[in-house]
Structure formats: C-alpha cells, structure tokens
Enzyme design. Structure first.
Site, PDB file in Angstrom:
ATOM      1  N   ASP A 180       0.798  -1.232   0.000  1.00 44.07           N
ATOM      2  CA  ASP A 180       0.000   0.000   0.000  1.00 44.07           C
ATOM      3  C   ASP A 180       0.831   1.283   0.000  1.00 44.07           C
ATOM      4  O   ASP A 180       0.332   2.350   0.391  1.00 44.07           O
ATOM      5  CB  ASP A 180      -0.934   0.004   1.208  1.00 44.07           C
TER       6      ASP A 180
ATOM      7  N   ASP B 192      -7.279  -3.888  -5.114  1.00 43.84           N
ATOM      8  CA  ASP B 192      -6.814  -2.602  -4.584  1.00 43.84           C
ATOM      9  C   ASP B 192      -5.401  -2.264  -5.047  1.00 43.84           C
ATOM     10  O   ASP B 192      -5.015  -1.086  -5.144  1.00 43.84           O
ATOM     11  CB  ASP B 192      -6.807  -2.605  -3.054  1.00 43.84           C
TER      12      ASP B 192
END
Length: 410
Positions: free
Chosen positions: A116, A176
């Site tokens: 991330d 994601d």
C-alpha cells in the site's frame, strides 16, 4: 451481444443525464475546510494518540475518534487531503499543515512489508512534490518505489498484497493493488529507471487477464501458485520453457471484504476503474482504456445502483436495499470518471461523475462540526468483519476532494 452493448450504453447515457447537477466547488471546498479545521483540533487534543505515536485520523467508529500510526494503509490520506486544500485555496496554513503531517509518514518509504505504499507515500508525497517541487519529496517517492518493487515476483507477474493468513492463501493479490501502480510510474519519470514502469505494466496486464469476469466485475482476492513460482525460479535458464503456460497460475478467486466469492465488492470496482484509467494515462495502451470503459459500464448500469448513484457496499448483497452504502466507493468512482472523460468525452462520464459528486455533496456530507471533522458520512470499510460500517473515513474524504478538484479542472 451487440444489442446488449447498445442497451448498456443507453443505460449509461440515461444515468448520466438525469439529475446531473453540478456542485458549487467553491462552497464545497469552503465547507470541507471548516470540517478539516475541526479535525485538526481533534488531533491536537488527542493526548493518547500522541503517546502512542499515532499520526493520522482514520475514522469515527462506535462514536470513537480513531487515529492510526504511520504503518496503517490509510495513514497517507489525511496529509494528502491537506495538500488538496492547499492546491485549491493556496492558503499557507494548509501548506504548513500538509508539510507537518506528510513528514510523519516519511519513514514508510522503507517499508517492504506492504503493497500500500502508493496510498501511504504517493498520495501525500506525490501531491507535495507536484505542488512544491521539493526534491526531498522526490527522493521519498523513488525510495518507496524501490521498496514496493521488492514485493514483485517476475514469474507470477504481480505484486504480492498481503503477508498474513498463510493458511488461507499462498500469494494473495487484491484488486486494490492497482492503485499503488501510480507510484511506480511516477518513480520512472523521476529517476529514469524503467524497471518501475515495467513492473507496473506487468502487474496491470496480469490483473487484467485474471482478475475480471466477462462482465468486467472483479474478484477481490486472487491467490497465485507460489510453489510453481519457486520451482520455475530454481530451474532457471536450464528449464526456461518449464510450465510456461502455468506461470502465475491462479489457485483461488475469492473475497475478503465483499459479500461472497461470486459477488462484486463496490470499492473493489472503484479501485479497478481508477487504476486502469490511470494506467491508460501513463501508457496510452488502448487495452487499459477498453478495460476502464468496461468497468465503468458495469458500475453505471448495474441494476442495484440507487437513483443517487451511491452504491451499496456490494452490488450483489441480497439484502439490498437494507444494507449500508459506500460513499468511499462513490468518491473514488467520481474521481476516476472525471479523468476517464478526458479520453472519451462523448460517453457521458462527466455527467455521471457530476451526478455522483452532487449526491455526495448534498446528502452524504457531515453536518458542520460533526463527526469530529470528517467530511463525508456513510462509507463501509469491512462489512464482513463488522468493521467501519456506515462511518466517515479518511480515504472517502481524500477522493471526494480530488473529485472536486477534477470537476473544476484543477
């Protein structure tokens, strides 16, 4: 097939033109700034957060204000919001705050334990570098890309998402992850090192090949065969052709945050739309544009989409309409549609984005001073775990501000 495509386009056009009222961006930013002032005060008064080295506000859950440390995947959104406020207002107050809270995330540039880093580093440092040209931010972006690249396996052709739950999967990759590729594209521009670009493109291509159903809906988690990957790597040049067809073989297609393995998780669809639109911008590969347009069609024409354009948390939850919405998915979608409109101005994407943004602005914003200063209400984080359901959350606010900026042409 052609009839279905035409019907889908007509449905999208209908969605786009109905109630596509434009938001007063100046007022929306003024209202958002007032909320952010409340949020900054909340942070300053949270002595427990200071003691625990919590650096960024994430949500309000069960009435409690929640801060997170820099390792949390959402840590970069709050400082990035501050950069957006500065971008719009040019008020030095927001610049000072943006610099202060961006600095608190800086050490994560060396974090190789997460996929991330695009969210954590590129959102604040990328915007900071764009707005100030500060070369220190440039260095952080490049180092973060190096860290992220270490999670890429060239045989599987994807960046690994999670290191946990090894009993459930071998090599999980979530939709994601498309959002973190922008960091890699930018790092190639800043450094001249094409390896970052190549990793991003390979991951996008592998995701496009494996992660989608024929209707452009997406699975949340794909599990790749790491044992096969290891065997091929060990074989090296002596067995270059060993099981080539099975390299990157997918073991499972499941969900972690959606309703079921067969359903379509709303925020996942939004990540996919945004990610492939961004990939087209960076590469001009028409395959990415076609993918983004297919995902947009799925979102905008889905039978479960409410009249206001704000999706339920999962498109296939059988309890619709008696389930939570996801304002974060709507904000991400609106921002992506504004960009997608640049590449196909006749498809009605801007009108669709205007409608979603207007709904968020008129019906999903917090009342002045409420929700501890968060801007939007009614997002859904992880409903299957009963976590952050129908709450304000920082990434919803970030993409809402981005959509406002994009709607105004900034």
């Amino acid at each position: 097939m052609i009839k279905k495509l035409i019907a889908g386009m007509l449905m999208m056009i209908n969605f786009s033109v109905v109630q596509a009222q434009k938001v007063n961006v100046k007022k929306a930013f003024s209202d958002a700034a007032k909320q952010m002032e409340v949020l900054v005060k909340e942070i300053g008064s949270d002595t427990l957060a200071m003691q625990k080295n919590l650096v960024s506000p994430r949500t309000v859950e069960n009435g409690k204000f929640k801060m997170v440390n820099s390792r949390d995947w959402t840590s970069g959104f709050f400082p990035a919001e501050l950069w957006y406020l500065y971008a719009y207002t040019k008020d030095e107050k927001w610049l000072k705050l943006a610099r202060t809270y961006t600095e608190k995330i800086k050490k994560e540039q060396f974090n190789t334990g997460t996929h991330d880093l695009g969210f954590m580093i590129y959102c604040p440092f990328g915007n900071g570098y764009r707005l100030t040209g500060d070369t220190a931010y440039r260095s952080v972006i490049i180092q973060a890309a190096k860290s992220l690249s270490k999670r890429f396996n060239p045989v599987a052709g994807v960046i690994k998402s999670w290191d946990h739950n090894n009993d459930k999967w071998q090599y999980p990759v979530i939709i994601d992850n498309m959002m973190n590729l922008e960091l890699l594209f930018e790092a190639t521009k800043l450094s001249g090192d094409s390896s970052f670009y190549k990793i991003a493109v390979t991951h996008a291509n592998t995701t496009m090949k494996n992660h989608f159903r024929p209707d452009f809906s997406s699975w949340h988690v794909l599990d790749y065969d790491t044992k096969l990957v290891e065997n091929v790597e060990k074989a090296g040049s002596n067995q270059q052709n060993v099981e080539k067809a099975d390299r990157g073989k997918v073991l499972q297609k499941v969900t972690a945050q959606g309703y079921s393995d067969a359903s379509s998780w709303a925020r996942g669809q939004a990540w996919a739309l945004y990610g492939f639109t961004m990939c087209y911008r960076e590469t001009k590969d028409p395959a990415y544009l076609a993918q983004a347009k297919g995902i947009a069609r799925y979102i905008l024409t889905h039978p479960s989409i409410p009249k206001d354009g704000i999706p339920y948390w999962d498109y296939n939850d059988p309890k619709i309409p008696n389930v939570s919405r996801d304002a974060s998915a709507a904000a991400i979608t609106a921002s992506a549609l504004y960009e997608l409109n640049k590449y196909d101005v006749k498809a009605g994407y801007r009108s669709a984005a205007d409608k979603i943004l207007n709904s968020l602005n008129t019906s999903y914003t917090s009342k002045p001073g409420e929700n501890h200063g968060f801007i939007l209400e009614h997002s859904t984080g992880h409903r299957p775990a009963n976590s952050e359901v129908d709450v304000p959350i920082n990434y919803a606010d970030y993409y809402y501000l981005e959509a406002l900026l994009r709607s105004s042409g900034k």
